[in-house]
Design an enzyme around this catalytic site. Structure first.
Site, short mmCIF file in Angstrom:
data_model
loop_
_atom_site.label_atom_id
_atom_site.label_comp_id
_atom_site.label_asym_id
_atom_site.label_seq_id
_atom_site.Cartn_x
_atom_site.Cartn_y
_atom_site.Cartn_z
N ASN A 38 10.48 -6.89 1.69
CA ASN A 38 10.17 -5.67 0.95
C ASN A 38 11.40 -4.79 0.91
O ASN A 38 12.10 -4.64 1.92
CB ASN A 38 8.99 -4.95 1.61
CG ASN A 38 8.69 -3.59 1.03
OD1 ASN A 38 8.57 -2.61 1.75
ND2 ASN A 38 8.55 -3.50 -0.28
N PRO B 196 0.83 -1.20 0.00
CA PRO B 196 0.00 0.00 0.00
C PRO B 196 0.87 1.25 0.00
O PRO B 196 1.79 1.36 0.81
CB PRO B 196 -0.81 -0.12 1.30
CG PRO B 196 0.01 -1.01 2.17
CD PRO B 196 0.74 -1.95 1.26
N CYS C 54 4.96 2.94 8.38
CA CYS C 54 4.97 4.25 7.73
C CYS C 54 5.94 5.18 8.46
O CYS C 54 5.80 5.42 9.66
CB CYS C 54 3.58 4.86 7.70
SG CYS C 54 3.55 6.49 6.91
N ARG D 295 8.01 0.65 -4.50
CA ARG D 295 8.40 1.61 -5.53
C ARG D 295 8.74 0.95 -6.87
O ARG D 295 8.66 1.60 -7.92
CB ARG D 295 9.60 2.42 -5.04
CG ARG D 295 9.31 3.31 -3.84
CD ARG D 295 10.57 4.01 -3.34
NE ARG D 295 11.56 3.05 -2.88
CZ ARG D 295 12.86 3.30 -2.77
NH1 ARG D 295 13.33 4.50 -3.11
NH2 ARG D 295 13.69 2.38 -2.33
#
Length: 380
Positions: A209, A19, A105, A234
């Site tokens: 990731n 996300p 985040c 990305r």
């Protein structure tokens, strides 16, 4: 390797779309699914308070295509009660098939309120948030997963503890972005941390990731770390076909050659139209084209189109104008050598980590951070 599942759904390959705020909306996910269906594509994150209080912007963000399955949504927050209520709400209303929790985040406006990547620094609070989310989703058969970073900085690593807490509390799988918050998006992802997490957490799938720009990178990450799958961030910006390449390569095939400029232009046209449909009723074509400008730069990264074209597309304001510019492209033009590995999206860092005042004074404290003015962060 442990299999990824969402209920009875098993993806064609162990691949998840990360996300990304302002990116992974319904239109972008539709583009990605057109190249690689039957994977897990996660909607951009929404805040628990905004879900519970039915913030208009947040409700707009929580859109899924009629044929989209599974419907995956990421939620973040620092209040266990509010996050549990948000998970209950989206499950009870039948909006989702899968909920992902954001503990990674690094944005200052999120961590400054004790959310996102700040949460794992307080393991008891993390445990309560995870427990409430899993309990809220369980009656509906909706699995809950979690994504996090290595820690706030190198001297405050939290990834192993976070992974174990998540596994103990019933999380379906965990995903590690192999950077710290301080590192932000700078430097290289430290894949060895993914391997260490996989060694420490063995009873649920561990996904990696960070710095997967081509399908071969996913193969390399899984071979190096023994992780059970990959999360793509990305690397898919301006490259929605990466998901099709990943399905092919992770099932033993050969990745296609980089797309020629004509294929890229056609993808840009389709994406812009999908965005226009997505924003119908709240900004329409004008809003869609403003949003699409950043995608233009990502799509054309590494292609020989010239600075004048890039400047024009940075101000594109209509579908007709976009068609005119793309129509002048040489469809047979190829990407420059190494063009697939040009970094797209965030590249900044290191950063100063923003936290609530006194947040680290007592890591075992269960006190919930102050969420005053939290509605301003909806969709952040």
């Amino acid at each position: 390797m442990l299999p990824l599942q969402i209920g009875s759904f098993t993806p064609k390959a162990p691949v998840v779309l990360a996300p990304m705020a302002g990116v992974t909306n319904r239109a972008f996910r539709a583009m990605c699914r057109s190249y690689g269906d039957e994977l897990v594509y996660v909607n951009e994150m929404v805040m628990s308070h905004a879900v519970v209080y039915r913030n208009d912007k947040t409700l707009t963000m929580m859109q899924f295509g009629d044929d989209e399955s599974p419907r995956s949504l990421q939620i973040y927050g620092s209040d266990p009660d509010m996050l549990g209520r948000a998970v209950h709400q989206v499950c009870d209303e039948g909006r989702v098939d899968h909920v992902d929790l954001n503990f990674g985040c690094p944005a200052a406006k999120v961590t400054r309120k004790g959310g996102g990547a700040a949460v794992p620094a307080k393991p008891k609070l993390l445990q309560q948030i995870v427990r409430r989310a899993v309990q809220a989703a369980e009656p509906y058969g909706v699995p809950v997963t979690a994504k996090f970073r290595m820690g706030l900085w190198d001297d405050l690593r939290t990834d192993i503890t976070t992974g174990r807490i998540c596994a103990d509390e019933g999380i379906g799988w965990i995903a590690l972005h192999a950077r710290t918050v301080e590192q932000h998006y700078s430097g290289e992802a430290r894949w060895e941390a993914i391997g260490a997490l996989k060694e420490a957490v063995t009873d649920i799938p561990v996904l990696g990731n960070g710095d997967i720009w081509e399908a071969s990178d996913a193969v390399a990450m899984m071979a190096q770390t023994d992780c059970d799958g990959v999360v793509i961030g990305r690397g898919c910006l301006g490259r929605p076909w990466l998901f099709g390449d990943l399905i092919t390569v992770l099932n033993g095939g050969e990745a296609p050659a980089p797309r020629r400029l004509g294929e890229v232009a056609e993808a840009m046209r389709r994406h812009a139209r999908l965005l226009t449909d997505h924003y119908a009723g709240f900004g329409g074509e004008e809003h869609a084209m403003r949003d699409f400008r950043k995608h233009c730069a990502w799509y054309l990264s590494g292609y020989p189109v010239g600075p004048d074209v890039r400047r024009t597309l940075a101000q594109v304001s209509s579908l007709a104008q976009l068609d005119d510019v793309l129509g002048a492209f040489d469809p047979d033009a190829e990407i420059v050598e190494g063009g697939e590995r040009i970094k797209r999206g965030h590249t900044n860092g290191p950063i100063k980590v923003a936290l609530p005042e006194g947040y680290l004074d007592d890591p075992d404290e269960l006190a919930i951070p102050d969420d005053a003015d939290v509605m301003a962060l909806s969709g952040g």
